[in-house]
Write a protein that holds these residues in place. Structure first.
Motif, mmCIF file in Angstrom:
data_model
loop_
_atom_site.group_PDB
_atom_site.id
_atom_site.type_symbol
_atom_site.label_atom_id
_atom_site.label_comp_id
_atom_site.label_asym_id
_atom_site.label_seq_id
_atom_site.Cartn_x
_atom_site.Cartn_y
_atom_site.Cartn_z
ATOM 1 N N LEU A 74 1.090 -1.581 0.032
ATOM 2 C CA LEU A 74 -0.302 0.217 -0.652
ATOM 3 C C LEU A 74 0.933 1.537 0.054
ATOM 4 C CD1 LEU A 74 -2.248 1.337 -0.004
ATOM 5 C CD2 LEU A 74 -2.399 0.817 2.635
ATOM 6 N N ALA A 75 2.122 1.260 1.326
ATOM 7 C CA ALA A 75 2.854 2.593 0.691
ATOM 8 C C ALA A 75 3.287 2.513 -0.320
ATOM 9 C CB ALA A 75 3.686 2.145 2.048
ATOM 10 N N GLY A 76 3.824 1.553 -0.809
ATOM 11 C CA GLY A 76 4.273 1.991 -2.072
ATOM 12 C C GLY A 76 3.714 2.475 -3.279
ATOM 13 N N THR A 77 2.625 1.715 -2.900
ATOM 14 C CA THR A 77 1.829 2.941 -4.720
ATOM 15 C C THR A 77 1.607 3.794 -4.311
ATOM 16 O OG1 THR A 77 0.929 0.137 -4.605
ATOM 17 C CG2 THR A 77 -0.860 2.149 -5.827
ATOM 18 N N LEU A 78 1.311 4.152 -2.480
ATOM 19 C CA LEU A 78 1.143 5.953 -2.408
ATOM 20 C C LEU A 78 1.861 6.533 -3.184
ATOM 21 C CD1 LEU A 78 -0.609 5.302 1.112
ATOM 22 C CD2 LEU A 78 -1.740 6.371 -1.465
ATOM 23 N N PHE A 79 3.215 6.482 -2.506
ATOM 24 C CA PHE A 79 4.531 6.916 -2.870
ATOM 25 C C PHE A 79 5.117 7.119 -4.544
ATOM 26 C CE2 PHE A 79 6.999 5.034 1.389
ATOM 27 C CZ PHE A 79 5.463 6.306 2.106
ATOM 28 N N VAL A 80 4.662 6.038 -5.100
ATOM 29 C CA VAL A 80 4.641 6.367 -6.331
ATOM 30 C C VAL A 80 4.465 7.291 -6.445
ATOM 31 C CG1 VAL A 80 4.297 4.921 -8.980
ATOM 32 C CG2 VAL A 80 6.056 3.730 -7.046
ATOM 33 N N VAL A 81 2.991 7.331 -6.813
ATOM 34 C CA VAL A 81 1.835 8.313 -7.249
ATOM 35 C C VAL A 81 1.756 9.601 -7.264
ATOM 36 C CG1 VAL A 81 -0.739 8.296 -7.122
ATOM 37 C CG2 VAL A 81 -0.311 6.147 -7.523
ATOM 38 N N GLN A 82 2.413 9.512 -5.683
ATOM 39 C CA GLN A 82 2.222 11.019 -5.749
ATOM 40 C C GLN A 82 3.544 11.761 -5.811
ATOM 41 O OE1 GLN A 82 2.623 12.141 -1.097
ATOM 42 N NE2 GLN A 82 2.262 9.178 -1.619
ATOM 43 N N SER A 83 4.286 10.941 -5.904
ATOM 44 C CA SER A 83 6.000 10.861 -6.618
ATOM 45 C C SER A 83 6.156 11.623 -7.688
ATOM 46 C CB SER A 83 6.819 10.417 -5.887
ATOM 47 O OG SER A 83 7.123 8.883 -6.316
ATOM 48 N N TYR A 84 5.129 11.051 -8.742
ATOM 49 C CA TYR A 84 5.248 10.908 -10.070
ATOM 50 C C TYR A 84 4.027 12.449 -10.593
ATOM 51 C CZ TYR A 84 3.665 10.330 -14.819
ATOM 52 O OH TYR A 84 3.168 10.113 -16.318
ATOM 53 N N LEU A 85 3.009 12.805 -9.307
ATOM 54 C CA LEU A 85 2.176 13.707 -9.402
ATOM 55 C C LEU A 85 3.370 15.144 -9.432
ATOM 56 C CD1 LEU A 85 -0.986 12.697 -8.671
ATOM 57 C CD2 LEU A 85 0.080 12.713 -10.568
ATOM 58 N N ALA A 86 3.886 14.722 -7.873
ATOM 59 C CA ALA A 86 4.499 16.060 -7.594
ATOM 60 C C ALA A 86 5.727 16.341 -8.669
ATOM 61 C CB ALA A 86 4.730 15.820 -6.681
#
Length: 447
Positions: free
Chosen positions: A240-252
């Protein structure tokens, strides 16, 4: 064995699967990339989303080995207990000693992130003051009891997830309306050029964002339902954490108004890079919302980290590897209060020092992961030692008990190799001190 250990130490079995996930996600923090986004963007030449993707894979090997060993040794102390089982007393002490470096410093980083976020909202109050306040409040909650801290933590975690969802929605809307400031593939390939060496160097820092999932294992003596529940919680939190990290860092990264080279040239801007990106692309309202969420979330990430650190110190003291006073447990709350207070003092000193230093964040972040990475290598070795070398449970599964841990250890060694020189020096110095302590203990026991 687990039951007798619990009775002897007074730790109370009160945590369920949800509580374990709450502690793990609190320690990890759903918006963990906020604090280190600028640092990772600069170190990886803009390939920040790839950094988190690689880090998730790296940590997946480690999580799998944790899931193997928590069944073997369902005890407080985590990697300290596992390495003792799989490798022996000496390597077990070194694994716990190296993990202790990070369990004491990771909360310091989280407290510092909280102080930075609050200072951005109320600049009249110094960062170090906000940092110290966060230490005091969360330490009080940890001393109150593990269930109380888990209940409060659940509410904080829910708030963080809501704020993260707002950020993802707002960022997506801006990208649809205005387009990306960087190329759509740059968060995966870099905004100037691609360098796997740079990515691995950044991974050694990004690992900081994941170090909550392993802390779940330190609550093994306080969970109801057995070690299988701990193993599931470890793996669930990581995915779960890995998914959240990739998504938000990609958008930022797509919305980042400056290049990774500019951030690398001006380290002072790295700590606030995520906030600056949100401010420039979405607006100050989201900047303030993220800052409040990060301030509270980081403090409670430190709460979970401090709780795990206290239990690691407690476990090592219980086995007479640290002063026995640290193994005392409060009979009413079932909390190792002396160990938690000791961890809190060390964390307070490190966090306040970093908050008062201009380059404190850079120094603290650069060294904080090296101990955990070394301990994780010993964790993988423990799996091989217990299942394949000693064959304590019959013929081993060669992919679960040899291939996965060997590959996991190899990747971690590569990450350690690419870490900063200062991190490697600190790690070697801490290891040297641990070896001296171990030698002194052996001489005393032999006398």
């Amino acid at each position: 064995m687990a039951g007798s250990s619990t009775e002897r130490t007074g730790l109370h079995r009160t945590l369920g699967f949800r509580d374990l996930v709450v502690y793990g996600l609190l320690f990890i923090a759903p918006m963990a990339p906020v604090g280190v986004f600028g640092t990772l963007d600069a170190k990886s030449d803009g390939a920040v989303a790839l950094v988190y993707l690689v880090a998730t894979v790296v940590m997946a090997f480690t999580a799998f080995s944790y899931a193997q060993m928590v069944r073997v040794a369902p005890m407080a102390g985590s990697v300290f207990a596992y390495a003792r089982k799989g490798l022996g007393q000496g390597p077990g002490f070194i694994a716990g000693w190296m993990a202790m470096l990070d369990y004491l410093l990771i909360p310091a980083v989280a407290y510092l992130f909280s102080g930075i976020a609050m200072n951005a909202l109320v600049p009249e109050v110094s960062q170090w003051v906000w940092t110290a306040i966060a230490v005091v409040v969360t330490t009080a909650l940890n001393l109150w009891g593990v269930r109380t801290a888990a209940r409060v933590g659940f509410a904080v975690l829910a708030m963080e997830i809501v704020v993260l969802a707002v950020f993802v929605g707002a960022a997506a809307a801006v990208l649809v309306r205005d387009g990306a400031r960087r190329g759509w593939l740059t968060p995966l390939a870099g905004d100037t050029h691609f360098s796997m060496t740079a990515v691995l160097g950044a991974v050694s820092v990004a690992v900081l964002s994941y170090l909550g999932f392993d802390a779940i294992a330190s609550f093994a003596e306080e969970v109801t339902g057995g070690s299988a529940k701990v193993a599931r919680a470890v793996l669930f939190c990581l995915v779960l954490a890995g998914t959240l990290f990739v998504v938000q860092s990609y958008l930022a990264a797509l919305l980042e108004p400056v290049s990774s080279a500019e951030l690398a040239a001006d380290p002072a801007k790295q700590g606030s890079a995520f906030y600056d990106t949100v401010d420039a692309s979405v607006g100050t309202w989201l900047h303030d919302l993220v800052a409040v969420s990060k301030a509270i979330g980081a403090a409670f990430a430190a709460l979970a980290g401090q709780a795990a650190a206290g239990r690691l110190v407690f476990a090592m003291a219980r086995e007479r590897r640290l002063p026995s006073v640290l193994s005392r447990v409060d009979p009413k709350s079932g909390v190792p209060r002396v160990a938690i207070l000791g961890a809190a003092i060390v964390t307070m000193v490190a966090a306040v020092w970093a908050a008062r230093s201009a380059d404190g964040l850079d120094h603290l972040v650069s060294v904080v992961d090296i101990g955990a990475l070394t301990a994780f290598v010993l964790l993988h070795a423990s799996v091989v030692g217990w299942f394949a070398v000693r064959r304590m449970e019959g013929p081993p599964s060669w992919w679960r008990h040899v291939l996965v841990p060997v590959v996991g250890a190899g990747v971690l060694i590569a990450v350690i190799w690419e870490a900063t020189t200062s991190a490697q020096i600190v790690g070697l110095c801490w290891l040297a001190v641990g070896l001296v302590v171990l030698a002194v203990q052996w001489r005393r026991r032999a006398a």
